[in-house]
Structures are given as C-alpha cells and as structure tokens.
Design an enzyme around this catalytic site. Structure first.
Site, PDB file in Angstrom:
ATOM      1  N   ARG A 102     -19.788  11.557   5.873  1.00 56.07           N
ATOM      2  CA  ARG A 102     -18.635  11.443   4.964  1.00 56.07           C
ATOM      3  C   ARG A 102     -18.451   9.965   4.684  1.00 56.07           C
ATOM      4  O   ARG A 102     -18.203   9.169   5.594  1.00 56.07           O
ATOM      5  CB  ARG A 102     -17.385  12.040   5.596  1.00 56.07           C
ATOM      6  CG  ARG A 102     -16.122  11.634   4.872  1.00 56.07           C
ATOM      7  CD  ARG A 102     -14.912  12.429   5.288  1.00 56.07           C
ATOM      8  NE  ARG A 102     -14.969  13.776   4.765  1.00 56.07           N
ATOM      9  CZ  ARG A 102     -13.908  14.588   4.659  1.00 56.07           C
ATOM     10  NH1 ARG A 102     -12.719  14.173   5.054  1.00 56.07           N
ATOM     11  NH2 ARG A 102     -14.023  15.795   4.179  1.00 56.07           N
ATOM     12  N   HIS A 129     -18.191  16.854  -3.138  1.00 52.74           N
ATOM     13  CA  HIS A 129     -17.814  17.509  -1.875  1.00 52.74           C
ATOM     14  C   HIS A 129     -18.443  18.914  -1.871  1.00 52.74           C
ATOM     15  O   HIS A 129     -17.747  19.922  -1.959  1.00 52.74           O
ATOM     16  CB  HIS A 129     -16.295  17.570  -1.770  1.00 52.74           C
ATOM     17  CG  HIS A 129     -15.779  17.830  -0.386  1.00 52.74           C
ATOM     18  ND1 HIS A 129     -16.606  17.974   0.711  1.00 52.74           N
ATOM     19  CD2 HIS A 129     -14.506  17.980   0.092  1.00 52.74           C
ATOM     20  CE1 HIS A 129     -15.864  18.199   1.795  1.00 52.74           C
ATOM     21  NE2 HIS A 129     -14.599  18.205   1.446  1.00 52.74           N
ATOM     22  N   GLN A 132     -17.241  21.801   0.583  1.00 48.50           N
ATOM     23  CA  GLN A 132     -15.971  22.423   0.213  1.00 48.50           C
ATOM     24  C   GLN A 132     -16.200  23.457  -0.890  1.00 48.50           C
ATOM     25  O   GLN A 132     -15.656  24.565  -0.835  1.00 48.50           O
ATOM     26  CB  GLN A 132     -14.990  21.343  -0.267  1.00 48.50           C
ATOM     27  CG  GLN A 132     -13.649  21.892  -0.693  1.00 48.50           C
ATOM     28  CD  GLN A 132     -12.849  22.475   0.467  1.00 48.50           C
ATOM     29  OE1 GLN A 132     -12.627  21.823   1.462  1.00 48.50           O
ATOM     30  NE2 GLN A 132     -12.415  23.722   0.325  1.00 48.50           N
ATOM     31  N   ASP A 220      -6.027  19.637  -6.455  1.00 51.28           N
ATOM     32  CA  ASP A 220      -6.331  18.681  -5.375  1.00 51.28           C
ATOM     33  C   ASP A 220      -5.369  17.504  -5.525  1.00 51.28           C
ATOM     34  O   ASP A 220      -4.700  17.370  -6.558  1.00 51.28           O
ATOM     35  CB  ASP A 220      -7.805  18.227  -5.506  1.00 51.28           C
ATOM     36  CG  ASP A 220      -8.248  17.292  -4.399  1.00 51.28           C
ATOM     37  OD1 ASP A 220      -7.592  17.259  -3.333  1.00 51.28           O
ATOM     38  OD2 ASP A 220      -9.264  16.580  -4.586  1.00 51.28           O
ATOM     39  N   CYS A 260      -8.313  22.459  -1.640  1.00 50.37           N
ATOM     40  CA  CYS A 260      -9.237  22.042  -0.586  1.00 50.37           C
ATOM     41  C   CYS A 260      -8.501  21.549   0.656  1.00 50.37           C
ATOM     42  O   CYS A 260      -9.053  21.574   1.746  1.00 50.37           O
ATOM     43  CB  CYS A 260     -10.186  20.976  -1.109  1.00 50.37           C
ATOM     44  SG  CYS A 260      -9.334  19.562  -1.824  1.00 50.37           S
ATOM     45  N   ARG A 288     -14.831  27.141   5.378  1.00 50.95           N
ATOM     46  CA  ARG A 288     -15.622  25.924   5.586  1.00 50.95           C
ATOM     47  C   ARG A 288     -16.574  26.134   6.760  1.00 50.95           C
ATOM     48  O   ARG A 288     -17.741  25.730   6.720  1.00 50.95           O
ATOM     49  CB  ARG A 288     -14.699  24.725   5.880  1.00 50.95           C
ATOM     50  CG  ARG A 288     -13.814  24.272   4.727  1.00 50.95           C
ATOM     51  CD  ARG A 288     -14.623  23.637   3.614  1.00 50.95           C
ATOM     52  NE  ARG A 288     -15.459  22.543   4.079  1.00 50.95           N
ATOM     53  CZ  ARG A 288     -15.036  21.278   4.219  1.00 50.95           C
ATOM     54  NH1 ARG A 288     -13.804  20.941   3.895  1.00 50.95           N
ATOM     55  NH2 ARG A 288     -15.873  20.333   4.641  1.00 50.95           N
TER      56      ARG A 288
HETATM   57  N1  NVA Z   1     -10.205  14.480  -3.335  1.00 48.76           N
HETATM   58  C1  NVA Z   1      -9.842  14.475  -1.947  1.00 48.76           C
HETATM   59  C2  NVA Z   1     -10.486  15.626  -1.244  1.00 48.76           C
HETATM   60  C3  NVA Z   1     -10.152  15.731   0.212  1.00 48.76           C
HETATM   61  C4  NVA Z   1     -10.850  16.872   0.872  1.00 48.76           C
HETATM   62  C5  NVA Z   1     -10.281  13.171  -1.314  1.00 48.76           C
HETATM   63  O1  NVA Z   1     -11.397  12.713  -1.599  1.00 48.76           O
HETATM   64  O2  NVA Z   1      -9.499  12.574  -0.574  1.00 48.76           O
HETATM   65  N1   CP Z   2     -11.008  19.658   2.667  1.00 49.27           N
HETATM   66  C1   CP Z   2     -11.461  18.750   3.527  1.00 49.27           C
HETATM   67  O1   CP Z   2     -12.571  18.255   3.403  1.00 49.27           O
HETATM   68  O2   CP Z   2     -10.602  18.454   4.536  1.00 49.27           O
HETATM   69  P1   CP Z   2     -10.739  17.257   5.578  1.00 49.27           P
HETATM   70  O3   CP Z   2     -10.557  15.978   4.807  1.00 49.27           O
HETATM   71  O4   CP Z   2      -9.664  17.498   6.573  1.00 49.27           O
HETATM   72  O5   CP Z   2     -12.099  17.298   6.207  1.00 49.27           O
END
Ligand code: NVA
Ligand code: CP
Length: 306
Positions: A102, A129, A132, A220, A260, A288
């Site tokens: 990540r 992502h 997800q 989101d 998400c 997930r």
């Molecule tokens: N768009 C959000 C998704 C989190 C799962 C982010 O990147 O923070």
């Molecule tokens: N939706 C998602 O990826 O959640 P986290 O940021 O908690 O991993």
C-alpha cells in the site's frame, strides 16, 4: 494470473475466476471446510499508509490459507529512510513468497513487480485499489445474483476508487455513471478506457442525474489519504456530492449502497442512508477477506494459473 497491480491489467475472465474462487472460499470458511492452499508461505505486507480492513483481512486471510503474514510498516523498513523500491523488491523476493504493498504512487507498485521475483499485490495506491473493487464486485453479485447489465453509479472524487470501479464494472458488463465535480474527474487513462465502451459510460456533474435508475450507488471520501492539506478546499468543492435521500429517491427501489470505508458520515453519505444500507456495506468489508484470499491463492499458490 501472476500478480495484481491494477484493474486495467485483468481480463473479464480473470475477474470472474477470482470472484468464483472467492465465493467458494467464503463457503468453505463458513462451513469449516479446510482450504490451506498456501501452507508454509509468507506474505510480506508493506504499508506506507494507514489501514484497518486491508491489513486485517490480508493477515487473517493468509493465516486461514495456512501461511503467515509479515507486517512491514514503512516507518520500520529502510524504504522509509530512502532505500530504493527496486532494491527492496530484490531483497524481499529472497525471503517471502508474495508482497502486498500500500503506497502513494502506482509506479512504485509497478517497479516492485518489475524488480522483484515474487507476485505483487496492490493494496491501494493513489491511482487504484483493485482488491477493494474485487470485493465490491463480489458483493454486487451476491446481492443482485448477476453483474452484467446492472446500472452502477459512483458519486464523488475521481480517485483511486472511481478509477478502479470504472474499469472493473465496465469489464464486467455494467453501465457506469460517475458524478464528479469539474476538476475532479478521473485521469485521462481511465476516461480513455471508459470512452471505448460508448453509451455504457457517462460522466456528469449532477449526483441526482447520475443515480437515476441505479442498481448500485457507491461513494468514497472527499479527501483521500495523502490529501490532508486539501481537506478544506475539498469540503467546498464536493458540497452536494452526497449519497442522501434525494439521490436514493431516483435510484431503483431495491438499489444497494456500497462504500469502501472508512466513511465520513455527513459528508459523502448521510448517517441515515449509511445505516439503512449497513448490511451491504459491512458484507462488502467482509468480502475483502474472501476476495483477497482468492487473489493470494491464484498468484501465490500451486493451483493451475491462467
Ligand atoms: N480513496 C480512499 C480509499 C480508502 C480505502 C483513500 O485513498 O484514502
Ligand atoms: N477500504 C480499505 O481499503 O480500508 P482500509 O484503508 O482500512 O484498509
């Protein structure tokens, strides 16, 4: 399937294969049927951003498959002190059987995959992502018993979620409408991909127009991780880009709502709509686990790979 870097890389057949295996693994877990396909294997998990769902579902998932996770925070890795991702990839490949990452830039995931010799799984970048979206597609199929031909609507930022959902939903035969403020559209690579689908893709400014006859309504956060400096500006730009009663009034009566998570209730979604659709949203979070187990088995396992 050798790895999972972004939805653009997957074929419709590969997505279907992941979803089918995810359904099977979910059934096996619920019924106590052993499925230790990754006995003795280790997944290294590099986190340069926070996580609840991704971390816990990957950790639990690899345990359930008979393997073990290694949580590698960038605060602890030498990567946090400037060791190049190319070198990190070559080192970790000698210890672990797969790497989940990540991070911020998509290019870092691509470089990790290029220089490493074990499968790489994208656990979120600023661009995409995919894990997800696989869980989202699994959830949609579970609730609607099909995917092809459904109307999908996303309200909010043209971000990593909008990018991956647009690609994944179009590849699976859905009609996709995005409602994003001008200036916050997805990047050209996504818009160009989507335009090839003709009438099956639309991008508009008005959330109510976008939600008309939707089977699935998705949203989101307005400011993603790494955009902390933009929070105030985005609160203004995204005012009105909210899943609320007005939006849901024009969606199909049996429309599901997905998010998400984490959610900022009162911003992109009202508390009322969130709670009314909490069953779907938390099933989505659970999925997930199952979807990522399927990905790990396909990329790290000894099962025949397509
Ligand atoms: N768009 C959000 C998704 C989190 C799962 C982010 O990147 O923070
Ligand atoms: N939706 C998602 O990826 O959640 P986290 O940021 O908690 O991993």
């Amino acid at each position: 399937m050798k790895q999972l870097l972004k939805m653009l890389d997957l074929s419709t057949e590969e997505i279907t294969e992941i979803l089918n295996l995810a359904d099977q693994l979910k059934y096996e877990l619920k019924n106590g049927i052993p499925h230790k396909h990754l006995e003795g294997k280790t997944l290294g998990m590099i986190f340069q951003k926070c996580s609840t769902r991704t971390r816990v579902s990957f950790e639990t998932g690899i345990y359930q498959l008979g393997g073990q996770p290694l949580f590698l925070s960038s605060n602890d890795l030498q990567i946090g002190r400037g060791e190049p991702v190319q070198d990190t990839a070559r080192v970790l490949s000698r210890y672990v059987n797969g790497i989940m990452i990540r991070t911020f830039e998509q290019n870092e995931v691509e470089e990790l995959a290029k220089y490493g010799s074990v499968p790489v799984i994208n656990g979120l970048t600023d661009f995409s992502h995919p894990c997800q979206v696989l869980a989202d597609l699994m959830t949609i199929r579970e609730y609607k018993n099909k995917i092809d031909g459904l109307n999908f609507c996303f309200i909010g930022d043209g971000n990593n979620m909008a990018n991956s959902l647009t690609v994944g939903c179009l590849k699976m035969g859905m009609n996709v409408t995005l409602a994003c403020p001008t200036g916050y559209y997805p990047p050209d690579i996504i818009l160009d991909f989507a335009k090839a689908y003709g009438d099956k893709f639309r991008i508009v400014n008005d959330p109510v127009t976008a939600a008309k006859d939707a089977d699935v309504v998705y949203t989101d956060v307005w400011a993603s991780m790494g955009m902390e400096d933009e929070v105030e500006a985005r609160r203004i730009a995204f005012r009105g880009y909210q899943v609320n009663d007005e939006v849901m009034a024009v969606a199909k009566p049996d429309a599901i709502v997905l998010h998400c998570l984490p959610a900022h209730k009162g911003e992109e979604i009202t508390e009322k709509i969130f709670e009314a659709h909490a069953d779907e949203i938390f099933e989505e979070a659970e999925n997930r686990l199952h979807a990522q187990k399927a990905v790990m088995v396909l990329v790290m396992g000894d099962k025949e790979q397509s």
